[in-house]
Scaffold this motif. Structure first.
Motif, PDB file in Angstrom:
ATOM      1  N   VAL A   7       4.654   6.977   1.933  1.00  0.00           N
ATOM      2  CA  VAL A   7       5.377   5.794   2.402  1.00  0.00           C
ATOM      3  C   VAL A   7       4.684   4.560   1.836  1.00  0.00           C
ATOM      4  O   VAL A   7       3.452   4.492   1.807  1.00  0.00           O
ATOM      5  CB  VAL A   7       5.452   5.759   3.955  1.00  0.00           C
ATOM      6  N   VAL A   8       5.482   3.624   1.345  1.00  0.00           N
ATOM      7  CA  VAL A   8       4.946   2.362   0.839  1.00  0.00           C
ATOM      8  C   VAL A   8       5.249   1.301   1.879  1.00  0.00           C
ATOM      9  O   VAL A   8       6.386   1.170   2.346  1.00  0.00           O
ATOM     10  CB  VAL A   8       5.559   1.986  -0.526  1.00  0.00           C
ATOM     11  N   VAL A   9       4.215   0.540   2.259  1.00  0.00           N
ATOM     12  CA  VAL A   9       4.362  -0.472   3.301  1.00  0.00           C
ATOM     13  C   VAL A   9       3.778  -1.795   2.826  1.00  0.00           C
ATOM     14  O   VAL A   9       2.950  -1.832   1.910  1.00  0.00           O
ATOM     15  CB  VAL A   9       3.663  -0.042   4.619  1.00  0.00           C
ATOM     16  N   ALA A  10       4.192  -2.864   3.474  1.00  0.00           N
ATOM     17  CA  ALA A  10       3.592  -4.179   3.226  1.00  0.00           C
ATOM     18  C   ALA A  10       2.150  -4.147   3.730  1.00  0.00           C
ATOM     19  O   ALA A  10       1.806  -3.371   4.636  1.00  0.00           O
ATOM     20  CB  ALA A  10       4.391  -5.263   3.936  1.00  0.00           C
ATOM     21  N   ASP A  11       1.313  -4.988   3.155  1.00  0.00           N
ATOM     22  CA  ASP A  11      -0.102  -5.002   3.525  1.00  0.00           C
ATOM     23  C   ASP A  11      -0.314  -5.159   5.028  1.00  0.00           C
ATOM     24  O   ASP A  11      -1.184  -4.505   5.605  1.00  0.00           O
ATOM     25  CB  ASP A  11      -0.837  -6.131   2.784  1.00  0.00           C
ATOM     26  N   ASP A  12       0.502  -6.003   5.678  1.00  0.00           N
ATOM     27  CA  ASP A  12       0.304  -6.248   7.107  1.00  0.00           C
ATOM     28  C   ASP A  12       0.764  -5.086   7.997  1.00  0.00           C
ATOM     29  O   ASP A  12       0.502  -5.078   9.192  1.00  0.00           O
ATOM     30  CB  ASP A  12       0.968  -7.551   7.535  1.00  0.00           C
TER      31      ASP A  12
ATOM     32  N   LYS B 240       0.845  -1.199   0.000  1.00  0.00           N
ATOM     33  CA  LYS B 240       0.000   0.000   0.000  1.00  0.00           C
ATOM     34  C   LYS B 240       0.877   1.244   0.000  1.00  0.00           C
ATOM     35  O   LYS B 240       1.930   1.285   0.630  1.00  0.00           O
ATOM     36  CB  LYS B 240      -0.889   0.045   1.245  1.00  0.00           C
ATOM     37  N   LEU B 241       0.396   2.261  -0.712  1.00  0.00           N
ATOM     38  CA  LEU B 241       0.995   3.588  -0.661  1.00  0.00           C
ATOM     39  C   LEU B 241       0.141   4.425   0.277  1.00  0.00           C
ATOM     40  O   LEU B 241      -1.064   4.566   0.053  1.00  0.00           O
ATOM     41  CB  LEU B 241       1.028   4.232  -2.050  1.00  0.00           C
ATOM     42  N   ILE B 242       0.752   4.936   1.324  1.00  0.00           N
ATOM     43  CA  ILE B 242       0.060   5.809   2.265  1.00  0.00           C
ATOM     44  C   ILE B 242       0.522   7.223   1.990  1.00  0.00           C
ATOM     45  O   ILE B 242       1.723   7.515   2.052  1.00  0.00           O
ATOM     46  CB  ILE B 242       0.346   5.413   3.726  1.00  0.00           C
ATOM     47  N   MET B 243      -0.427   8.099   1.649  1.00  0.00           N
ATOM     48  CA  MET B 243      -0.145   9.514   1.440  1.00  0.00           C
ATOM     49  C   MET B 243      -0.831  10.281   2.562  1.00  0.00           C
ATOM     50  O   MET B 243      -2.032  10.110   2.773  1.00  0.00           O
ATOM     51  CB  MET B 243      -0.685   9.993   0.098  1.00  0.00           C
ATOM     52  N   ALA B 244      -0.083  11.086   3.256  1.00  0.00           N
ATOM     53  CA  ALA B 244      -0.641  11.882   4.344  1.00  0.00           C
ATOM     54  C   ALA B 244      -0.300  13.346   4.104  1.00  0.00           C
ATOM     55  O   ALA B 244       0.840  13.680   3.792  1.00  0.00           O
ATOM     56  CB  ALA B 244      -0.083  11.421   5.682  1.00  0.00           C
ATOM     57  N   ILE B 245      -1.304  14.195   4.246  1.00  0.00           N
ATOM     58  CA  ILE B 245      -1.114  15.643   4.176  1.00  0.00           C
ATOM     59  C   ILE B 245      -1.238  16.143   5.609  1.00  0.00           C
ATOM     60  O   ILE B 245      -2.302  16.008   6.224  1.00  0.00           O
ATOM     61  CB  ILE B 245      -2.177  16.318   3.280  1.00  0.00           C
TER      62      ILE B 245
ATOM     63  N   VAL C  13      -0.554  -0.642  -4.338  1.00  0.00           N
ATOM     64  CA  VAL C  13       0.655  -0.542  -5.153  1.00  0.00           C
ATOM     65  C   VAL C  13       0.822  -1.883  -5.869  1.00  0.00           C
ATOM     66  O   VAL C  13       0.871  -2.936  -5.228  1.00  0.00           O
ATOM     67  CB  VAL C  13       1.897  -0.244  -4.277  1.00  0.00           C
ATOM     68  N   ALA C  14       0.920  -1.842  -7.176  1.00  0.00           N
ATOM     69  CA  ALA C  14       1.025  -3.068  -7.955  1.00  0.00           C
ATOM     70  C   ALA C  14       2.423  -3.663  -7.902  1.00  0.00           C
ATOM     71  O   ALA C  14       2.579  -4.893  -7.889  1.00  0.00           O
ATOM     72  CB  ALA C  14       0.626  -2.798  -9.412  1.00  0.00           C
TER      73      ALA C  14
ATOM     74  N   ASP D 254       7.734  -6.840  -1.604  1.00  0.00           N
ATOM     75  CA  ASP D 254       8.003  -6.451  -0.221  1.00  0.00           C
ATOM     76  C   ASP D 254       9.494  -6.349   0.084  1.00  0.00           C
ATOM     77  O   ASP D 254       9.916  -5.556   0.917  1.00  0.00           O
ATOM     78  CB  ASP D 254       7.354  -7.426   0.759  1.00  0.00           C
ATOM     79  N   GLU D 255      10.320  -7.169  -0.593  1.00  0.00           N
ATOM     80  CA  GLU D 255      11.775  -7.135  -0.351  1.00  0.00           C
ATOM     81  C   GLU D 255      12.367  -5.791  -0.780  1.00  0.00           C
ATOM     82  O   GLU D 255      13.420  -5.393  -0.298  1.00  0.00           O
ATOM     83  CB  GLU D 255      12.472  -8.271  -1.101  1.00  0.00           C
ATOM     84  N   ALA D 256      11.718  -5.101  -1.702  1.00  0.00           N
ATOM     85  CA  ALA D 256      12.232  -3.816  -2.181  1.00  0.00           C
ATOM     86  C   ALA D 256      11.964  -2.693  -1.202  1.00  0.00           C
ATOM     87  O   ALA D 256      12.547  -1.612  -1.321  1.00  0.00           O
ATOM     88  CB  ALA D 256      11.602  -3.467  -3.533  1.00  0.00           C
ATOM     89  N   LEU D 257      11.085  -2.925  -0.248  1.00  0.00           N
ATOM     90  CA  LEU D 257      10.756  -1.871   0.712  1.00  0.00           C
ATOM     91  C   LEU D 257      11.862  -1.751   1.738  1.00  0.00           C
ATOM     92  O   LEU D 257      12.108  -0.769   2.309  1.00  0.00           O
ATOM     93  CB  LEU D 257       9.416  -2.167   1.395  1.00  0.00           C
TER      94      LEU D 257
END
Length: 112
Positions: free
Chosen positions: A63-68, A2-7, A96-97, A109-112
């Motif tokens: 920030v991009v994170v693993a689903d869990d 997932k991509l989390i965007m926070a303002i 995120v695809a 996930d290894e790329a994160l």
């Protein structure tokens, strides 16, 4: 993933960063942005004259994170960014695809 965007308010960036590090998030991207929401800007006084400021300065955190890790990251951002006043910001979560680390070629996930 997932991509989390926070303002968020610019003054809350360090608190959000520390909160994400505490839960094991290893990286984020921040940008200085401006915009408006329900508060529709504000007024400022400069040299005795009042000016309307249509766009409010904010910080965009990505920030991009693993689903869990998604719920923990969203909760950490919300808790760290909250001041209880208008203009605290918003959080968006999108799928995120694919992710790829350029240096090593690691994917997913290894790329994160």
């Amino acid at each position: 993933m997932k991509l989390i965007m926070a303002i968020v308010k610019p003054t809350r960036l360090d608190a959000v960063r520390e909160a994400l590090i505490e839960i094991g998030i290893q990286g984020l991207t921040s940008s200085e942005v401006s915009g408006f929401g329900r508060q529709k800007g504000h007024t400022e006084i400069y040299r005795g004259a009042e000016y309307a400021v249509s766009f409010v300065p904010k910080t965009k955190i990505e920030v991009v994170v693993a689903d869990d890790q998604t719920e923990a990251a969203v909760t950490a951002i919300q808790t760290a960014a909250a001041t209880g006043s208008i203009g605290d910001g918003k959080i968006f979560v999108v799928d995120v695809a694919q992710a790829l680390r350029i240096r090593t070629g690691e994917a997913g996930d290894e790329a994160l």
